[in-house]
Scaffold this motif. Structure first.
Motif, PDB file in Angstrom:
ATOM      1  N   GLU A 280       0.861  -1.208   0.000  1.00  0.00           N
ATOM      2  CA  GLU A 280       0.000   0.000   0.000  1.00  0.00           C
ATOM      3  C   GLU A 280       0.884   1.240   0.000  1.00  0.00           C
ATOM      4  N   ILE A 281       1.970   1.170   0.782  1.00  0.00           N
ATOM      5  CA  ILE A 281       2.911   2.301   0.799  1.00  0.00           C
ATOM      6  C   ILE A 281       3.603   2.393  -0.559  1.00  0.00           C
ATOM      7  N   LEU A 282       4.079   1.250  -1.050  1.00  0.00           N
ATOM      8  CA  LEU A 282       4.788   1.252  -2.340  1.00  0.00           C
ATOM      9  C   LEU A 282       3.906   1.809  -3.461  1.00  0.00           C
ATOM     10  N   SER A 283       2.625   1.452  -3.417  1.00  0.00           N
ATOM     11  CA  SER A 283       1.713   1.930  -4.467  1.00  0.00           C
ATOM     12  C   SER A 283       1.518   3.445  -4.396  1.00  0.00           C
ATOM     13  N   ARG A 284       1.680   3.991  -3.193  1.00  0.00           N
ATOM     14  CA  ARG A 284       1.526   5.459  -3.048  1.00  0.00           C
ATOM     15  C   ARG A 284       2.796   6.207  -3.443  1.00  0.00           C
ATOM     16  N   CYS A 285       3.918   5.491  -3.427  1.00  0.00           N
ATOM     17  CA  CYS A 285       5.212   6.148  -3.637  1.00  0.00           C
ATOM     18  C   CYS A 285       5.310   6.792  -5.018  1.00  0.00           C
ATOM     19  N   LYS A 286       5.820   8.013  -5.018  1.00  0.00           N
ATOM     20  CA  LYS A 286       6.064   8.708  -6.296  1.00  0.00           C
ATOM     21  C   LYS A 286       7.566   8.693  -6.546  1.00  0.00           C
ATOM     22  N   PRO A 287       7.962   8.401  -7.776  1.00  0.00           N
ATOM     23  CA  PRO A 287       9.393   8.384  -8.056  1.00  0.00           C
ATOM     24  C   PRO A 287      10.005   9.792  -8.063  1.00  0.00           C
ATOM     25  N   VAL A 288      11.205   9.888  -7.553  1.00  0.00           N
ATOM     26  CA  VAL A 288      11.987  11.124  -7.681  1.00  0.00           C
ATOM     27  C   VAL A 288      13.007  10.838  -8.780  1.00  0.00           C
ATOM     28  N   TYR A 289      12.970  11.647  -9.832  1.00  0.00           N
ATOM     29  CA  TYR A 289      13.763  11.311 -11.018  1.00  0.00           C
ATOM     30  C   TYR A 289      15.019  12.172 -11.165  1.00  0.00           C
ATOM     31  N   ALA A 290      16.055  11.533 -11.713  1.00  0.00           N
ATOM     32  CA  ALA A 290      17.192  12.271 -12.268  1.00  0.00           C
ATOM     33  C   ALA A 290      17.021  12.178 -13.785  1.00  0.00           C
ATOM     34  N   GLU A 291      17.482  13.178 -14.516  1.00  0.00           N
ATOM     35  CA  GLU A 291      17.300  13.157 -15.976  1.00  0.00           C
ATOM     36  C   GLU A 291      18.635  13.033 -16.699  1.00  0.00           C
ATOM     37  N   PHE A 292      18.598  12.295 -17.788  1.00  0.00           N
ATOM     38  CA  PHE A 292      19.794  12.090 -18.619  1.00  0.00           C
ATOM     39  C   PHE A 292      19.464  12.446 -20.064  1.00  0.00           C
ATOM     40  N   ALA A 293      20.405  13.044 -20.743  1.00  0.00           N
ATOM     41  CA  ALA A 293      20.185  13.359 -22.162  1.00  0.00           C
ATOM     42  C   ALA A 293      20.236  12.051 -22.957  1.00  0.00           C
ATOM     43  N   GLY A 294      19.236  11.853 -23.822  1.00  0.00           N
ATOM     44  CA  GLY A 294      19.232  10.647 -24.666  1.00  0.00           C
ATOM     45  C   GLY A 294      20.303  10.744 -25.736  1.00  0.00           C
ATOM     46  N   TRP A 295      20.710   9.622 -26.318  1.00  0.00           N
ATOM     47  CA  TRP A 295      21.798   9.626 -27.318  1.00  0.00           C
ATOM     48  C   TRP A 295      21.265   9.781 -28.728  1.00  0.00           C
ATOM     49  N   ARG A 296      19.954   9.517 -28.923  1.00  0.00           N
ATOM     50  CA  ARG A 296      19.293   9.716 -30.216  1.00  0.00           C
ATOM     51  C   ARG A 296      20.096   9.139 -31.387  1.00  0.00           C
ATOM     52  N   ALA A 297      20.533   7.926 -31.254  1.00  0.00           N
ATOM     53  CA  ALA A 297      21.277   7.260 -32.337  1.00  0.00           C
ATOM     54  C   ALA A 297      21.087   5.761 -32.184  1.00  0.00           C
ATOM     55  N   ALA A 298      21.165   5.048 -33.296  1.00  0.00           N
ATOM     56  CA  ALA A 298      20.986   3.593 -33.234  1.00  0.00           C
ATOM     57  C   ALA A 298      22.208   2.955 -32.569  1.00  0.00           C
ATOM     58  N   THR A 299      21.938   2.019 -31.649  1.00  0.00           N
ATOM     59  CA  THR A 299      23.059   1.355 -30.959  1.00  0.00           C
ATOM     60  C   THR A 299      23.209  -0.112 -31.366  1.00  0.00           C
ATOM     61  N   HIS A 300      22.243  -0.635 -32.162  1.00  0.00           N
ATOM     62  CA  HIS A 300      22.225  -2.083 -32.348  1.00  0.00           C
ATOM     63  C   HIS A 300      23.446  -2.645 -33.070  1.00  0.00           C
TER      64      HIS A 300
END
Ligand code: IMP
Length: 423
Positions: free
Chosen positions: A360-380
């Motif tokens: 019940e507590i876990l379901s209430r929890c809101k994530p606190v986020y850090a942000e990272f710049a995406g690489w916007r390029a194919a990695t495969h």
């Protein structure tokens, strides 16, 4: 390679099948120690896709001993079907597959009870795979289960099965479900027992012989840390110990014979079935589904998706003793502009840097986020660490740092060759 436990560090479906296949190259023995055919380990080799449910993924490489150990619950009909399927693809398991005589069996009444209990629970359902896993482990704990050694003893099996069908038909009737035919189940299971008896062994002895020979053993975990019956988001869990300790009890190999634990995690988070998923996010789910990704290997259900949850993976690192990380599905984030990573949870004024036990507590929890710049390029097509875009490398390094283990493998696609070993 030494004795390695490979586990899922999230909610299952982390891409363990592929990493197991890659690590199997250096292993002599591959062992499944828990779960059953609720698992679906997908391996792609030269354009061919294999989905394994009970048979260890090591079967796809030549001369590997593959063991279904005591901790697994085995649906014999499903195992026969899987072996036959492999044989049609030219993979012969006769010499290298072993099935523990003390593994518990899954019966049609387990599957039926699994389904009926889910219906009865209504909106509180777990969202199980309906493979009968919970009821089979329930019988094991209640000391009323039947095992592989019973299946291959036809006279004893008949008496035991007759009792079990009678008992379970009463329960099924109470649910308003159709009772099972003893004769039919007996016939099917006897045929499966006849087919499977050539694989049956005392796998504890067999595995200890391998240890004495100095063989390298890979313990192939199924499901993931947060589906563990003790350490997961109970009751939205499976019925086995999916964490590292399960590899010991599920095989009979003691903890001090284990050399390392590899934790597999996706570069984001997914879950199938119900239960809390703090970083769940519709945008990332839509994006991944539109790419044709994140549909269950066993049930085909679309998986729920979210950002990487470093609180969860740090917790997984702690309970499993993860030494090395394998991060998969990096290519799934190739087009994202800003990537978020959950670094703690917030419930009102309270902050959590671990996963609270009360859902019940876990379901209430809101994530606190850090942000990272995406690489916007194919990695495969990346094959070496330096081939990855700098921003992808920074992201992966941050995941390892936040999780607290060394980054060992980065995976940029389903193929064996799409694997980067990070030194
Ligand atoms: P059960 O193992 O079928 O009883 O299902 C219990 C929960 O575990 C459900 O949420 C399932 O979706 C989940 N689950 C079981 N096996 C797997 C798996 O191999 N991958 C991912 N989730 C699984």
């Amino acid at each position: 390679m030494a004795n390695t436990i490979l586990i899922g560090a999230q909610w299952g479906d982390e891409g363990k099948g592929k990493i197991i296949d890659v690590l199997t190259d250096g292993a002599d023995v591959v062992v499944r120690t828990q779960g059953g055919n609720n698992a679906g380990h997908t391996v792609h080799i030269k354009g061919q896709k294999y989905i394994l449910h009970l048979v260890p993924s090591g079967i796809l490489r030549k001369k590997k001993i593959c063991v279904i150990a005591n901790g697994v619950v085995v649906d014999p009909l499903s195992l026969v079907e899987e072996i036959e399927g492999l044989s049609k693809l030219g993979i012969n398991v006769d010499r290298n597959l072993f099935l523990s005589e003390t593994a518990h069996l899954v019966f049609p009444y387990h599957r039926e009870l699994d389904a009926q209990r889910e219906i009865f629970k209504g909106k509180n359902k777990i969202g199980t795979t309906k493979r009968g896993i919970g009821p089979a482990y329930g019988d094991k704990a209640a000391r009323t289960g039947l095992r592989v050694l019973d299946l291959v003893n036809p006279e004893r099996f008949k008496k035991q099965l007759e009792f079990k069908i009678r008992e379970n038909n009463e329960i099924l009737k109470a649910f308003g479900a159709k009772p099972l035919s003893f004769k039919r189940v007996l016939e099917d299971y006897r045929a499966a027992g006849d087919y499977l008896k050539r694989f049956v062994a005392n796998t504890v002895i067999l595995l200890h012989q391998a240890v004495r020979r100095g063989d390298d053993i890979l313990f192939e975990g199924a499901q993931g840390t947060f589906l563990d019956i003790d350490h997961g988001t109970y009751p939205f869990v499976t019925s086995s110990n999916t964490t590292a300790g399960g590899a010991c009890t599920g095989s009979g190999i003691p903890p001090h014979r284990m050399d390392r634990v590899v934790g597999v995690m996706k570069a984001y988070t997914t879950r199938v079935g119900e239960g809390p998923l703090p970083t769940e996010n519709a945008e990332i789910a839509d994006m991944l589904h539109a790419m044709g990704r994140e549909f269950g290997a066993t049930t085909g259900r679309p998986r729920r998706c979210g950002w990487f949850d470093a609180v969860a993976t740090r917790h997984a690192c702690m309970v499993n003793g993860i030494d090395q990380l394998a991060v998969t599905n990096i290519d799934g984030l190739d087009s994202v502009e800003t990537i978020k990573v959950c670094v703690s949870y917030r419930d009102g004024s309270k902050r959590y840097d671990y996963v609270p036990n009360d859902i019940e507590i876990l379901s209430r929890c809101k994530p606190v986020y850090a942000e990272f710049a995406g690489w916007r390029a194919a990695t495969h097509d990346a094959r070496k660490w330096q081939d990855l875009p700098a921003k992808a490398r920074s992201y992966l390094k941050a995941l390892a740092e936040l999780t607290g283990a060394d980054l060992a493998i980065a995976s940029v696609g389903p193929g064996r060759e799409q694997t980067i070993f990070v030194s």
